[in-house]
Scaffold this active site. Sequence first.
Site, short mmCIF file in Angstrom:
data_model
loop_
_atom_site.label_atom_id
_atom_site.label_comp_id
_atom_site.label_asym_id
_atom_site.label_seq_id
_atom_site.Cartn_x
_atom_site.Cartn_y
_atom_site.Cartn_z
N ARG A 100 32.62 33.24 -119.96
CA ARG A 100 33.09 34.27 -119.03
C ARG A 100 33.96 33.61 -117.95
O ARG A 100 33.68 32.48 -117.52
CB ARG A 100 31.87 34.93 -118.40
CG ARG A 100 32.15 36.06 -117.41
CD ARG A 100 32.73 37.25 -118.08
NE ARG A 100 32.65 38.45 -117.23
CZ ARG A 100 33.34 39.55 -117.46
NH1 ARG A 100 34.18 39.63 -118.48
NH2 ARG A 100 33.21 40.61 -116.68
N THR A 373 39.70 44.93 -124.80
CA THR A 373 38.76 43.85 -125.12
C THR A 373 38.74 43.82 -126.65
O THR A 373 39.41 44.64 -127.29
CB THR A 373 37.35 44.16 -124.53
OG1 THR A 373 37.43 44.14 -123.11
CG2 THR A 373 36.26 43.20 -124.98
N ASN A 393 40.19 41.78 -120.02
CA ASN A 393 39.88 42.99 -119.26
C ASN A 393 40.84 44.12 -119.60
O ASN A 393 40.90 44.54 -120.74
CB ASN A 393 39.82 42.75 -117.75
CG ASN A 393 39.08 43.88 -117.05
OD1 ASN A 393 38.19 44.48 -117.63
ND2 ASN A 393 39.44 44.19 -115.82
N SER A 445 30.09 44.04 -119.32
CA SER A 445 29.34 44.97 -120.18
C SER A 445 29.41 44.52 -121.64
O SER A 445 28.87 45.21 -122.52
CB SER A 445 29.93 46.39 -120.08
OG SER A 445 29.85 46.86 -118.78
N GLY A 464 35.34 48.36 -125.19
CA GLY A 464 35.17 49.71 -124.65
C GLY A 464 34.66 49.75 -123.23
O GLY A 464 34.07 50.75 -122.83
N1 GLY Z 1 36.04 43.33 -118.90
C1 GLY Z 1 35.09 44.19 -119.45
C2 GLY Z 1 33.70 43.64 -119.40
O1 GLY Z 1 33.53 42.44 -119.37
O2 GLY Z 1 32.76 44.39 -119.36
#
Ligand code: GLY
Length: 563
Positions: A100, A373, A393, A445, A464
């Site tokens: 991340r 995504t 994103n 998410s 999504g």
């Molecule tokens: N950028 C969307 C997520 O990581 O939830």
Amino acid sequence: MSYIFDMVKYISKFVFLLLFIPLATQAAEVGFQPAVASAHPLATQAGIEILEQGGNAFDAAVAVSAALAVVEPYGSGLGGGGFWLLHIAKDRVDVMLDGRERAPLAANRDMYLYDKGNVIPGASINGPLAAGIPGTVAALEQLSKKYGSLPFSTTLAPAIAYARDGFVVDEHYRRMAGHRLTALQRSDAADIFLSDDLVPEVGELIKQSDLAASLELITKQGAKAFYTGELAEQMVASVKEHGGIWSMEDLAEYKVVERFPEVIVYKGMRLVAASLPSSGGMALAEILNMLSFYEIERMKPVDRIHLLVEVMRRAYRDRAEHMGDPDFVDVPAGLLTSSVYTNKLIQSIDRDKATPSAELKAVAEPTGNGADTTHFSIIDAEGNRVSATMSINYPFGSGFVAEGTGILLNDEMDDFSAKPGVPNVYGLVGAEANAIEPGKRMLSSMSPSFLETHDRIAILGTPGGSRIITMVLLAMLDFYQGGDAESMVNLGRFHHQYLPDKISFEPGVFDQAVVKELSKMGHQLEAMSNRYGNMQVVVANKKTGKVEAASDSRGLGQARVLH
Ligand code: GLY
């Protein structure tokens, strides 16, 4: 509610530890048919080629991730991050590679606010100030060196060829580029992704020679080219010149983190899902804990939908209030998944009436939507598995390409809570736990997952935005009731995320009678004009080794099984 929190906080720490102990999965009795399902046929092709050359699922995952970075520039990329959920068959162990993005060291909690405290529109979405420090390249190196068997010179070769020779524009590309046209027109991105500053036509070729050169440099020098070498210098200079705050120290300090995934057992089915800083596993754990008190399989459709919405509402409420980077905030994880807390939550559910979200906890009224995504699922003959969801994103990320590198930077900083209670681009609200801090990972998410019953395994996930978690939930419940890969990806979808307080549903998923009954129960409903998500699923039979794979009919992806 705070009384309950205090009461179980101590006990829950132990429950939390137990939940994170990786349970041994049953071994396959026979070899599996290798398979890849991804959001683009060229990426699936790259994975299949690597499997055919003797690579394992982890080598194939490197190839698919890099290929998607090239042919789906709106979805993921070297300038982004993601979560790679791995099952290492010989050790029967599940691991999550957390690649991340993290906030730059010069970031601060109010960086997207005007002096008066209001959010600056677009500041966390467009341009290099919106970009977190990317994790994809570091994650691919770890995946390759620690788990794979082939070098980057083999696994990155398909992506390099796609970048050099080009890929063909399709309708989805046009929609995504049209959506982000203004942002793309502002940087080198225009020369690469647009045609005369406009959205290219279907059939035009997108060639990315700078990106091909960057991938070649990574092939030769490894991730250090990206984090301390030539690419790092180019990216930092370009970001700074255009108003961003990256430093060489930010890139040099970036580390992939290996985390225990979230493990949940639901009525005998084992779910392995992304753990924090993804909210996916924790939210799914809360939801499944609540559902395990009901026989939803036997309920009337309306009662089932009502119950699912109520459990979604409560889990997303807790997401907003409590979840964030576990290296920075003390998330009450054990508490949220404890039986005492689950009991309290289900006591608050009225079986006949919607609970207004405002009665649970008022935060703010969100607006906005949007999602991109990408996801892929892989199994190899030994039963090694990868479920990976990756992102930059918003479609085309920040729309900013670092000069000379071809690398499109993410706008993942928008996944932080720029101001407590103010919704992000997905309409999600957050609080202190997800406030911006230097070096902190923004809450996600993304929910790459594995499912396992006594006879089958599923590998699944989808893009999504805020709806990822509920899409995975619906597919998981379908698998539990015997659904196959095709059924899981093509299931009609509905969603509730606490705020805004409404059920959104895909066209045709609820008939008039269901809508009427749900409205009578007090639910607000929004019929969407489009279908959403792009799920990629592989399902394997543990006894026969037979594998089926499916790519969502809403997307343009491809699933292939080797025979
Ligand atoms: N950028 C969307 C997520 O990581 O939830």
